[in-house]
Write a protein that holds these residues in place. Sequence first.
Motif, mmCIF file in Angstrom:
data_model
loop_
_atom_site.group_PDB
_atom_site.id
_atom_site.type_symbol
_atom_site.label_atom_id
_atom_site.label_comp_id
_atom_site.label_asym_id
_atom_site.label_seq_id
_atom_site.Cartn_x
_atom_site.Cartn_y
_atom_site.Cartn_z
ATOM 1 N N TYR A 1 0.743 -1.319 -0.095
ATOM 2 C CA TYR A 1 0.010 0.050 -0.019
ATOM 3 C C TYR A 1 0.667 1.233 -0.244
ATOM 4 O O TYR A 1 0.480 2.236 -0.855
ATOM 5 C CB TYR A 1 -1.157 -0.016 1.191
ATOM 6 C CG TYR A 1 -2.044 1.291 1.285
ATOM 7 C CD1 TYR A 1 -3.107 1.081 0.856
ATOM 8 C CD2 TYR A 1 -1.606 2.378 1.824
ATOM 9 C CE1 TYR A 1 -3.983 2.349 0.786
ATOM 10 C CE2 TYR A 1 -2.205 3.655 1.979
ATOM 11 C CZ TYR A 1 -3.704 3.410 1.518
ATOM 12 O OH TYR A 1 -4.394 4.386 1.552
ATOM 13 N N GLN A 2 2.015 1.178 0.724
ATOM 14 C CA GLN A 2 2.945 2.417 0.758
ATOM 15 C C GLN A 2 3.474 2.473 -0.514
ATOM 16 O O GLN A 2 3.470 3.894 -0.849
ATOM 17 C CB GLN A 2 3.827 2.489 1.946
ATOM 18 C CG GLN A 2 3.183 2.378 3.409
ATOM 19 C CD GLN A 2 4.417 2.237 4.492
ATOM 20 O OE1 GLN A 2 5.349 1.613 4.238
ATOM 21 N NE2 GLN A 2 4.218 2.712 5.762
ATOM 22 N N VAL A 3 3.795 1.646 -1.194
ATOM 23 C CA VAL A 3 4.498 1.955 -2.341
ATOM 24 C C VAL A 3 3.482 2.461 -3.388
ATOM 25 O O VAL A 3 3.865 3.311 -4.091
ATOM 26 C CB VAL A 3 5.145 0.495 -2.875
ATOM 27 C CG1 VAL A 3 5.360 0.664 -4.241
ATOM 28 C CG2 VAL A 3 6.332 0.101 -2.122
ATOM 29 N N LEU A 4 2.314 1.751 -3.477
ATOM 30 C CA LEU A 4 1.426 2.376 -4.385
ATOM 31 C C LEU A 4 0.879 3.847 -3.836
ATOM 32 O O LEU A 4 0.731 4.479 -4.907
ATOM 33 C CB LEU A 4 -0.104 1.533 -4.369
ATOM 34 C CG LEU A 4 0.041 -0.010 -4.762
ATOM 35 C CD1 LEU A 4 -0.881 -0.767 -4.455
ATOM 36 C CD2 LEU A 4 0.191 0.080 -6.366
ATOM 37 N N ASP A 5 0.919 4.317 -2.817
ATOM 38 C CA ASP A 5 0.540 5.451 -2.222
ATOM 39 C C ASP A 5 1.580 6.585 -2.658
ATOM 40 O O ASP A 5 1.285 7.474 -3.378
ATOM 41 C CB ASP A 5 0.518 5.716 -0.967
ATOM 42 C CG ASP A 5 0.136 6.751 -0.259
ATOM 43 O OD1 ASP A 5 -1.341 7.300 -0.734
ATOM 44 O OD2 ASP A 5 0.340 7.422 0.573
ATOM 45 N N GLU A 6 2.658 6.074 -2.638
ATOM 46 C CA GLU A 6 3.877 7.201 -3.338
ATOM 47 C C GLU A 6 3.790 7.159 -4.753
ATOM 48 O O GLU A 6 3.911 8.253 -5.296
ATOM 49 C CB GLU A 6 5.334 6.563 -2.962
ATOM 50 C CG GLU A 6 5.644 6.579 -1.319
ATOM 51 C CD GLU A 6 5.504 7.892 -0.860
ATOM 52 O OE1 GLU A 6 6.279 8.999 -1.607
ATOM 53 O OE2 GLU A 6 5.131 8.288 0.116
#
Length: 226
Positions: A76-81
């Motif tokens: 999720y964090q990677v996608l959010d960035e």
Amino acid sequence: MHPRRGIGQGLIAVCTQTINQIRTLIVTAPSEVRDKLRGLSARELIDTLARSRPTGDLGAPTCAVRTALRRLARRYQVLDEEIKDADKEIGTLVTLAAPRLVALPGVGPETAGQLLTTAGDNPDRLRSEAAFAHLCGAAPVPASSGRTNRHRLNRSGDRAANNALHTIVLVRIKCDQRTQEYVARRTAEGMVKKDIMRCLKRFVAREIYRHLPHVIHTSRTLPQTT
């Protein structure tokens, strides 16, 4: 559709799917895992899970769930960035293409990008602001019966553009004093929420049309008929 906008929408869809997977997994997780995560906001939940360091036997349900949740949170964090990077790129392009549109209350890069895409994909249908409202599914549909004179929501048109208008209205209801006063007045008059939203989306469509780049909503010269 502009390719960057398509990428942004795809990332958002995958990001939403990931947070939904996390929440579903928490519901079925052992109570010792579930209890520690109860009451956290979405951001707090993601940060907590991403920082976690599961230990123990992966064959044990508790360790397996914690490991899966950590992996999903980091995804999720990677996608959010990536979404943030895409938003910056889209924001730059949209601002260059339609600075007056982005300056309107409640209009962000994503919503502006969608409305520009809808207008650009249908130049021959933008003969007037009413035509643009129809294109976006924001034109009222008569639903009168007997002595009752009313309209209903329009379920046709470009649903992505309609969703963009809906998002703009929600932002304005929360942050724009003019919109808040309108909602209060119409509510006091007895109008229900869905009808208020319909009226607001129609107003926003009219305002958006006036701020689209001139090249988009200049109609072709049609041949004269006798």
